[in-house]
Design an enzyme around this catalytic site. Structure first.
Site, PDB file in Angstrom:
ATOM      1  N   GLY A  38      23.920 -26.540 -41.302  1.00  0.00           N
ATOM      2  CA  GLY A  38      24.714 -26.100 -42.438  1.00  0.00           C
ATOM      3  C   GLY A  38      24.741 -27.187 -43.488  1.00  0.00           C
ATOM      4  O   GLY A  38      24.485 -28.362 -43.184  1.00  0.00           O
ATOM      5  N   GLN A  43      28.321 -31.924 -50.249  1.00  0.00           N
ATOM      6  CA  GLN A  43      27.473 -32.894 -49.535  1.00  0.00           C
ATOM      7  C   GLN A  43      26.271 -33.319 -50.349  1.00  0.00           C
ATOM      8  O   GLN A  43      25.630 -34.328 -50.026  1.00  0.00           O
ATOM      9  CB  GLN A  43      26.998 -32.301 -48.203  1.00  0.00           C
ATOM     10  CG  GLN A  43      28.135 -32.057 -47.227  1.00  0.00           C
ATOM     11  CD  GLN A  43      27.587 -31.594 -45.892  1.00  0.00           C
ATOM     12  OE1 GLN A  43      27.345 -30.417 -45.691  1.00  0.00           O
ATOM     13  NE2 GLN A  43      27.370 -32.535 -44.991  1.00  0.00           N
ATOM     14  N   CYS A  91      27.625 -34.291 -38.398  1.00  0.00           N
ATOM     15  CA  CYS A  91      27.719 -33.964 -39.819  1.00  0.00           C
ATOM     16  C   CYS A  91      26.726 -34.816 -40.599  1.00  0.00           C
ATOM     17  O   CYS A  91      26.627 -36.021 -40.363  1.00  0.00           O
ATOM     18  CB  CYS A  91      29.137 -34.246 -40.317  1.00  0.00           C
ATOM     19  SG  CYS A  91      29.374 -33.888 -42.067  1.00  0.00           S
ATOM     20  N   LEU A  92      26.012 -34.202 -41.517  1.00  0.00           N
ATOM     21  CA  LEU A  92      25.041 -34.932 -42.343  1.00  0.00           C
ATOM     22  C   LEU A  92      25.731 -35.963 -43.236  1.00  0.00           C
ATOM     23  O   LEU A  92      25.082 -36.881 -43.730  1.00  0.00           O
ATOM     24  CB  LEU A  92      24.229 -33.956 -43.204  1.00  0.00           C
ATOM     25  CG  LEU A  92      23.404 -32.923 -42.417  1.00  0.00           C
ATOM     26  CD1 LEU A  92      22.810 -31.893 -43.366  1.00  0.00           C
ATOM     27  CD2 LEU A  92      22.314 -33.598 -41.609  1.00  0.00           C
ATOM     28  N   HIS A 133      33.180 -25.680 -39.927  1.00  0.00           N
ATOM     29  CA  HIS A 133      32.769 -27.016 -40.380  1.00  0.00           C
ATOM     30  C   HIS A 133      32.396 -26.984 -41.867  1.00  0.00           C
ATOM     31  O   HIS A 133      32.854 -27.834 -42.652  1.00  0.00           O
ATOM     32  CB  HIS A 133      31.579 -27.487 -39.526  1.00  0.00           C
ATOM     33  CG  HIS A 133      31.064 -28.845 -39.873  1.00  0.00           C
ATOM     34  ND1 HIS A 133      31.157 -29.923 -39.022  1.00  0.00           N
ATOM     35  CD2 HIS A 133      30.451 -29.307 -40.989  1.00  0.00           C
ATOM     36  CE1 HIS A 133      30.627 -30.986 -39.615  1.00  0.00           C
ATOM     37  NE2 HIS A 133      30.177 -30.641 -40.805  1.00  0.00           N
ATOM     38  N   GLU A 134      31.575 -26.007 -42.257  1.00  0.00           N
ATOM     39  CA  GLU A 134      31.126 -25.947 -43.657  1.00  0.00           C
ATOM     40  C   GLU A 134      32.277 -25.560 -44.578  1.00  0.00           C
ATOM     41  O   GLU A 134      32.400 -26.099 -45.683  1.00  0.00           O
ATOM     42  CB  GLU A 134      29.954 -24.971 -43.801  1.00  0.00           C
ATOM     43  CG  GLU A 134      28.714 -25.333 -42.985  1.00  0.00           C
ATOM     44  CD  GLU A 134      28.286 -26.791 -43.134  1.00  0.00           C
ATOM     45  OE1 GLU A 134      28.451 -27.363 -44.230  1.00  0.00           O
ATOM     46  OE2 GLU A 134      27.788 -27.372 -42.151  1.00  0.00           O
ATOM     47  N   HIS A 137      34.335 -28.480 -45.552  1.00  0.00           N
ATOM     48  CA  HIS A 137      33.754 -29.316 -46.617  1.00  0.00           C
ATOM     49  C   HIS A 137      34.239 -28.867 -47.994  1.00  0.00           C
ATOM     50  O   HIS A 137      34.413 -29.689 -48.899  1.00  0.00           O
ATOM     51  CB  HIS A 137      32.220 -29.247 -46.583  1.00  0.00           C
ATOM     52  CG  HIS A 137      31.582 -30.205 -45.618  1.00  0.00           C
ATOM     53  ND1 HIS A 137      31.773 -31.571 -45.691  1.00  0.00           N
ATOM     54  CD2 HIS A 137      30.749 -30.009 -44.572  1.00  0.00           C
ATOM     55  CE1 HIS A 137      31.079 -32.164 -44.728  1.00  0.00           C
ATOM     56  NE2 HIS A 137      30.449 -31.240 -44.023  1.00  0.00           N
TER      57      HIS A 137
END
Ligand code: ZN
Length: 180
Positions: A38, A43, A91-92, A133-134, A137
């Protein structure tokens, strides 16, 4: 982690313009290259309520898409501590690490797609985790913000050691040698 855009609520998308379509195409490319399951617009430094997702079970068909201006409903998470083997995520924007986190097992996401068409996603298990999670963000929440005390402290130590936690630190999938 540390860039202000990741720690503030993102803005509503008013019109799906060519710029937005270009951004979404870039996000798919970045997500695939990272690789990640994702990617949310904050991000990549853009404070807009958009995220992409892409996930494939061992035996399932690819599941991918984009949601603009999502709304998230979820069932209450089960009580108790998360299982580190089954419930750890990464997480990126906090690359190379994974920590256990209890999430709701079932969610419904509504919003619009890239053509402005209504989107409705009702999923459970790992897909539900990705949605939560997304979505977080877009509200300026990183999953490390939600960790239990001891993992939270570990995450802060890692961030300090790597010089994260300040604006302007970034990495480019395909160029920088990082994983997340
Ligand atoms: Zn993330």
């Amino acid at each position: 982690m540390g860039d202000p855009v990741l720690h503030a609520p993102a803005d509503h998308v008013d019109d799906i313009t060519d710029d937005i379509r270009g951004l979404v195409a870039d996000m798919f490319e970045t997500m695939d290259k990272a690789p990640g399951v994702g990617l949310a617009a904050p991000q990549v430094g853009v404070s807009l309520r958009i995220y992409t997702y892409s996930y494939q079970d061992d035996d399932g068909a690819p599941w991918r898409g984009v949601v603009i201006n999502p709304v998230l409903w979820m069932t209450p998470p089960a009580p108790g501590d998360p299982d580190p083997d089954e419930e750890s995520e990464g997480c990126l924007s906090f690359p190379g690490e994974r920590f256990p986190l209890r999430r709701s097992d079932r969610v419904l996401v509504t919003g619009v797609g890239i053509e402005g068409e209504p989107v409705r996603i009702e999923v459970d298990g790992w897909r539900a985790r990705i949605m939560q999670h997304e979505f977080d963000h877009l509200d300026g929440i990183l999953y490390v913000d939600r960790l239990g005390d001891s993992d939270w402290k570990t995450a802060q130590k890692i961030a300090r050691k790597r010089g994260w936690g300040r604006p302007g630190e970034s990495w480019l999938p395909g160029r920088d040698d990082l994983e997340g």
